[in-house]
Design a protein around this motif. Structure first.
Motif, mmCIF file in Angstrom:
data_model
loop_
_atom_site.group_PDB
_atom_site.id
_atom_site.type_symbol
_atom_site.label_atom_id
_atom_site.label_comp_id
_atom_site.label_asym_id
_atom_site.label_seq_id
_atom_site.Cartn_x
_atom_site.Cartn_y
_atom_site.Cartn_z
ATOM 1 N N LEU A 38 0.929 -1.146 -0.006
ATOM 2 C CA LEU A 38 -0.046 -0.037 -0.068
ATOM 3 C C LEU A 38 0.835 1.353 0.003
ATOM 4 O O LEU A 38 1.751 1.441 0.902
ATOM 5 N N SER A 39 0.729 2.145 -1.085
ATOM 6 C CA SER A 39 1.461 3.047 -1.179
ATOM 7 C C SER A 39 1.201 4.270 -0.029
ATOM 8 O O SER A 39 0.007 4.310 0.499
ATOM 9 N N GLU B 59 -5.088 8.764 1.464
ATOM 10 C CA GLU B 59 -6.222 8.751 0.987
ATOM 11 C C GLU B 59 -7.417 8.036 1.709
ATOM 12 O O GLU B 59 -8.688 8.333 1.937
ATOM 13 N N ARG B 60 -7.214 6.684 2.304
ATOM 14 C CA ARG B 60 -7.794 5.777 2.868
ATOM 15 C C ARG B 60 -7.942 6.046 4.336
ATOM 16 O O ARG B 60 -9.183 6.070 4.883
ATOM 17 N N ASP C 102 -8.199 10.426 4.815
ATOM 18 C CA ASP C 102 -9.451 10.933 4.072
ATOM 19 C C ASP C 102 -8.771 12.260 3.252
ATOM 20 O O ASP C 102 -9.518 13.178 2.880
ATOM 21 N N TYR C 103 -7.649 12.079 2.923
ATOM 22 C CA TYR C 103 -7.050 13.154 1.989
ATOM 23 C C TYR C 103 -7.492 12.940 0.612
ATOM 24 O O TYR C 103 -7.090 12.085 -0.035
ATOM 25 N N GLY C 104 -8.110 13.677 -0.030
ATOM 26 C CA GLY C 104 -8.478 13.305 -1.551
ATOM 27 C C GLY C 104 -7.355 14.292 -2.410
ATOM 28 O O GLY C 104 -7.474 14.185 -3.658
ATOM 29 N N VAL D 102 3.298 11.816 8.021
ATOM 30 C CA VAL D 102 2.102 11.543 8.834
ATOM 31 C C VAL D 102 2.024 9.947 8.735
ATOM 32 O O VAL D 102 1.700 9.196 9.882
ATOM 33 N N VAL D 103 2.276 9.465 7.765
ATOM 34 C CA VAL D 103 1.906 8.050 7.403
ATOM 35 C C VAL D 103 3.070 7.185 8.243
ATOM 36 O O VAL D 103 2.974 6.295 8.695
#
Length: 234
Positions: A185-186, A192-193, A196-198, A205-206
């Motif tokens: 998973l990138s 995004e998931r 909730d960043y579109g 952060v990740v």
């Protein structure tokens, strides 16, 4: 429906008052405090739904305040930092913050980030399926990866049979990994998931949240795939 209660701790009078007014116009109830110690007292007295903490605070700095809050609660925390490249951002995330916003910020952006955090905290479930797949099926809704058990219905995690305390953001991150073990998973996909960043966000952060998750479920459970992202070892 009850209004969302925001604890906002900011020592700059102008920023504090202007932001409080902007949040209240958007329907939030706001308790605004000028320093870290007052912020901690207000947190304990009011138990807000979310905390916005400036990094640079007198008395008790924002990172230390975040750590104190995290010792007592899993309430979502957003750090406010004047510099996007500051080490304070990483320190805040390591202390348990769920996200950060760089100052100066647009009021609409701040509100969007608050609502995004609240959405994922309010819907920690539903990220992974409850069929017991993938992963070796255990009892209903429980995925098993070696000594790690992920209960996707009860939102609980156990390692060697012992419960592990995860924040809602860490839980959502683990649910993403456990829904596709062995799949890379990138960072952008996780932003995004989970966040909730579109749109493109700061991948630090990740990275920090993955490291925090590793310390709880085992350093070797999540593998780094250089240049691509992360994957959960099946």
């Amino acid at each position: 429906m009850a209004e969302t209660h925001v604890l906002f701790v900011e020592d700059d009078d102008v920023i504090r008052e202007a932001t409080q007014l902007a949040l209240e116009r958007d329907g939030f109830t706001v308790t605004a405090m000028p320093d870290g110690l007052a912020g901690l007292e207000a947190f304990r007295a009011n138990r807000p739904d979310i905390a916005l903490l400036d990094v640079m605070l007198p008395g008790l700095d924002g990172v230390s305040l975040c750590r104190r809050i995290r010792d007592e609660s899993t309430v979502p925390v957003i750090m406010l930092s004047a510099r996007a490249d500051s080490i304070d951002v990483v320190l805040g995330l390591e202390a348990g913050a769920d996200d950060y916003v760089t100052k100066p910020f647009d009021g609409a952006v701040l509100v969007a980030r608050i609502r995004a955090v609240l959405r994922r905290f309010g819907h920690a479930g539903g990220v992974a399926g409850d069929s017991g797949e993938p992963g070796r099926p255990g009892e209903r809704g429980v995925l098993v990866f070696g000594d790690l058990e992920v209960d996707t219905e009860g939102m609980e995690v156990r390692r060697d049979g012992r419960p592990i305390g995860l924040t809602p953001t860490e839980m959502r991150l683990l649910l993403e990994f456990s829904s596709a073990p062995g799949t890379v998973l990138s960072r952008d996909k996780l932003l995004e998931r989970v966040w909730d960043y579109g749109w493109g966000g700061d991948t630090r952060v990740v990275d920090v949240h993955v490291q925090r998750l590793r310390t709880k479920i085992g350093q070797d459970r999540i593998e780094t795939v250089r240049g691509f992202g992360y994957k959960l070892k099946a």
